[in-house]
Design an enzyme around this catalytic site. Structure first.
Site, PDB file in Angstrom:
ATOM      1  N   ASP A   1       0.661  -1.120   0.019  1.00 25.62           N
ATOM      2  CA  ASP A   1      -0.133  -0.026  -0.073  1.00 25.62           C
ATOM      3  C   ASP A   1       1.120   1.322   0.030  1.00 25.62           C
ATOM      4  O   ASP A   1       2.038   1.204   0.387  1.00 25.62           O
ATOM      5  CB  ASP A   1      -0.917   0.177   1.226  1.00 25.62           C
ATOM      6  CG  ASP A   1      -2.106   1.080   1.249  1.00 25.62           C
ATOM      7  OD1 ASP A   1      -2.243   1.493   0.031  1.00 25.62           O
ATOM      8  OD2 ASP A   1      -2.741   1.531   2.311  1.00 25.62           O
TER       9      ASP A   1
ATOM     10  N   ILE B   1       0.827   8.650   2.971  1.00 33.00           N
ATOM     11  CA  ILE B   1       1.766   9.970   3.029  1.00 33.00           C
ATOM     12  C   ILE B   1       1.859  10.233   4.524  1.00 33.00           C
ATOM     13  O   ILE B   1       0.878  10.143   5.182  1.00 33.00           O
ATOM     14  CB  ILE B   1       1.309  11.108   2.393  1.00 33.00           C
ATOM     15  CG1 ILE B   1       1.038  10.937   1.027  1.00 33.00           C
ATOM     16  CG2 ILE B   1       2.087  12.293   2.665  1.00 33.00           C
ATOM     17  CD1 ILE B   1       0.210  12.001   0.344  1.00 33.00           C
ATOM     18  N   HIS B   2       3.124  10.269   5.193  1.00 36.44           N
ATOM     19  CA  HIS B   2       3.204  10.526   6.217  1.00 36.44           C
ATOM     20  C   HIS B   2       4.438  11.466   6.501  1.00 36.44           C
ATOM     21  O   HIS B   2       4.990  11.915   5.498  1.00 36.44           O
ATOM     22  CB  HIS B   2       3.814   9.332   7.231  1.00 36.44           C
ATOM     23  CG  HIS B   2       2.844   8.015   7.070  1.00 36.44           C
ATOM     24  ND1 HIS B   2       1.854   8.211   8.013  1.00 36.44           N
ATOM     25  CD2 HIS B   2       2.669   7.179   6.381  1.00 36.44           C
ATOM     26  CE1 HIS B   2       1.063   7.031   7.899  1.00 36.44           C
ATOM     27  NE2 HIS B   2       1.647   6.345   6.860  1.00 36.44           N
ATOM     28  N   ARG B   3       4.339  12.474   7.617  1.00 35.80           N
ATOM     29  CA  ARG B   3       5.390  13.447   7.762  1.00 35.80           C
ATOM     30  C   ARG B   3       6.994  12.581   8.149  1.00 35.80           C
ATOM     31  O   ARG B   3       6.831  12.038   8.873  1.00 35.80           O
ATOM     32  CB  ARG B   3       4.988  14.636   8.673  1.00 35.80           C
ATOM     33  CG  ARG B   3       5.206  14.273  10.249  1.00 35.80           C
ATOM     34  CD  ARG B   3       4.737  15.455  11.131  1.00 35.80           C
ATOM     35  NE  ARG B   3       5.181  15.095  12.454  1.00 35.80           N
ATOM     36  CZ  ARG B   3       4.319  15.406  13.380  1.00 35.80           C
ATOM     37  NH1 ARG B   3       3.070  15.780  13.436  1.00 35.80           N
ATOM     38  NH2 ARG B   3       4.701  15.258  14.738  1.00 35.80           N
TER      39      ARG B   3
ATOM     40  N   GLU C   1      -3.867   1.539  -2.659  1.00 43.42           N
ATOM     41  CA  GLU C   1      -4.180   2.524  -2.997  1.00 43.42           C
ATOM     42  C   GLU C   1      -3.736   3.233  -4.514  1.00 43.42           C
ATOM     43  O   GLU C   1      -4.381   4.171  -5.111  1.00 43.42           O
ATOM     44  CB  GLU C   1      -4.294   3.829  -2.075  1.00 43.42           C
ATOM     45  CG  GLU C   1      -5.340   3.485  -1.110  1.00 43.42           C
ATOM     46  CD  GLU C   1      -5.050   3.959   0.237  1.00 43.42           C
ATOM     47  OE1 GLU C   1      -3.993   4.557   0.581  1.00 43.42           O
ATOM     48  OE2 GLU C   1      -6.081   3.686   1.211  1.00 43.42           O
TER      49      GLU C   1
ATOM     50  N   GLU D   1       0.718  21.844  10.703  1.00 39.46           N
ATOM     51  CA  GLU D   1      -0.295  20.809  10.252  1.00 39.46           C
ATOM     52  C   GLU D   1      -1.624  21.278   9.785  1.00 39.46           C
ATOM     53  O   GLU D   1      -1.758  22.584   9.942  1.00 39.46           O
ATOM     54  CB  GLU D   1      -0.760  19.943  11.303  1.00 39.46           C
ATOM     55  CG  GLU D   1       0.650  18.945  12.028  1.00 39.46           C
ATOM     56  CD  GLU D   1       0.888  17.897  11.151  1.00 39.46           C
ATOM     57  OE1 GLU D   1       0.155  17.635  10.281  1.00 39.46           O
ATOM     58  OE2 GLU D   1       1.819  16.932  11.644  1.00 39.46           O
TER      59      GLU D   1
END
Length: 491
Positions: free
Chosen positions: A164, A167-169, A232, A288
């Site tokens: 999969d 998106i992550h920081r 995805e 954020e």
């Protein structure tokens, strides 16, 4: 449109053909705070502190300290641009994504060599340094460090073998180290990392930066719309009508997006936690989507980087956390999820959904609902409850009739002012787990909140009671020949 979009460069080419949608500059810019500071005024929009506005995307072509690289920002910071890049009308984006989820096209392996591997830097090289190789911006002077905000993280579950993208920081922590933050109970790669931790093994991961916007939008779906095991990248394939092409990483057992501008290869190390601001000691992470700079976490996972590959003259892609870009990436998949859930439960009643900028794409949704008969009274509130179940981070739902433009918040507030009474049209659902980045979701804010991240979800029913619908007819104007008056009306 004839110019097909299949990667970042073709997306920029299409935007360049649209008046006022792309701005390039040769002025030298410092990626540390200055670049984002400039774009705040040019086109960030969203929940960024005023003055800001929705404006063109930008490409900075002269990055201080990175003579061979460029930085693109704001590609998706406009619903109109997203629609143009996905070949549909702005109001139809949520519906298009909903249908794409139901008709996935799985990714395939590309013919090698992949464009993203034109230039290779191995971590075993003595002069290897992420800070030199990747022009990741530091968004504000308070940031923990340079952040990769649009990295497509791709990994494979240790048990199932299913892959999969999310998106992550990620913050550059050293020459060969990245920190990655997983929200508790987070999305699929967070679960994969947790399982690898339990097994005591390293989780191979690739981070593709600068890709087809369809991938960036598709990667932001969440359960229950795309449950564990749903890749995805298949949404992006459906949006384009052809599969996303992958390539094999050079140093880890994983795949990456073949036509990305940059790929970072590495492994998530089990049993290690990183203090996010260990280099800056500011106490903060980065801005954020709610508009606040989040606190630095001491529970970030560590990615040991093994290689960086990129195209010749690469383009780093980034975004400002609270900007309209986040609204597009998080909000449009949310609209698709809500539309799909309600459509299956009560076909034809929900006309459209908009996750407004003021909610950052996550906190607020406007549902345009049509009551067809007396028995539909009350179904609009059922639709709101379904929306909450489709997207757990949603906090507020506004319900409006089909004659209200759900994409125009002035029209929504008009409905609230003329079709709403606070003592009968507010429905509160206290004590529900919501989003930890909302600072009001905390016991310090209200004694009724038991734990940080718990909120009171609220429905604002601004629809007319069915029995009174004739009393609330909007003024009807003469329909005119728009072609005749187009020179006066403009585009």
């Amino acid at each position: 449109m004839e110019d097909k979009v299949y990667d970042l460069r073709s997306a920029l080419k299409r935007l360049a053909s649209m008046p006022g949608q792309l701005l390039t500059t040769q002025i030298p810019v410092d990626p540390s705070a200055e670049l984002s500071g400039v774009y705040r005024h040019v086109g960030a929009g969203g929940t960024v502190m005023r003055p800001t506005k929705e404006g063109p995307a930008m490409v900075f072509e002269n990055i201080i300290g990175h003579p061979d690289a460029r930085v693109a920002i704001g590609i998706l910071a406009s619903r109109r641009r997203v629609a143009a890049l996905l070949d549909c009308e702005p109001q139809e984006l949520g519906k298009k994504l909903y249908h794409s989820v139901d008709h996935p096209i799985l990714p395939v392996m590309a013919v090698e060599p992949a464009p993203c591997q034109q230039v290779v830097h191995l971590a075993t090289e003595e002069d290897f340094d992420l800070r030199r190789l990747v022009p990741a911006p530091t968004n504000t002077p308070e940031d923990a460090g340079p952040y990769i905000t649009l990295g497509m993280c791709y990994a494979t579950h240790p048990d199932t073998g299913l892959s999969d993208v999310t998106i992550h920081r990620m913050c550059i922590q050293g020459k060969r180290e990245l920190s990655i933050f997983f929200t508790p109970g987070s999305r699929h790669i967070g679960a994969m990392s947790e399982r690898a931790q339990e097994l005591g093994i390293r989780l191979p991961i690739s981070i593709s930066i600068g890709v087809d916007p369809a991938i960036e939008i598709g990667s932001c779906f969440e359960p229950p719309t795309t449950p564990m095991g749903y890749d995805e990248l298949a949404v992006a394939g459906a949006l384009r009508g052809e599969p996303v092409q992958l390539c094999r990483c050079l140093t880890v057992e994983e795949r990456a997006i073949a036509n990305a501008e940059y790929v970072i290869e590495g492994e998530i190390v089990p049993g290690v936690r990183v203090q996010e601001d260990q280099n800056s000691h500011t106490g903060y992470a980065m801005p954020e989507f709610p508009g606040y700079t989040g606190p630095a976490s001491d529970q970030c996972c560590l990615i040991q980087v093994t290689a960086v590959t990129h195209r010749e003259h690469p383009i780093m892609q980034t975004c400002i956390g609270p900007s309209e870009e986040h609204v597009s990436m998080a909000g449009i998949p949310t609209e698709a999820s809500i539309f799909g859930m309600v459509e299956k439960a009560m076909p034809g009643r929900l006309k459209n959904v908009y996750c407004a900028s003021a909610g950052g794409g996550k906190y607020m949704a406007v549902l345009q609902f049509q009551k067809r008969s007396p028995s539909d009274e009350g179904r609009q509130r059922q639709a709101a409850l379904l929306a909450f179940s489709a997207f757990s981070e949603l906090k507020h739902v506004f319900l409006v009739d089909e004659d209200v433009d759900c994409f125009d918040m002035n029209d929504v507030l008009w409905a609230m002012n003329t079709r709403f009474q606070g003592d009968v049209d507010v429905v509160t659902i206290p004590g529900v787990r919501c989003h930890p980045l909302d600072p009001s979701n905390d016991p310090d804010y209200s004694a009724t909140i038991q734990d940080h991240g718990i909120a009171c979800k609220t429905i604002f029913d601004c629809t007319v009671p069915y029995r009174l619908r004739q009393r609330f007819r909007r003024a009807h104007f003469l329909e005119i020949d728009q072609e005749k008056w187009k020179p006066v009306m403009g585009e």
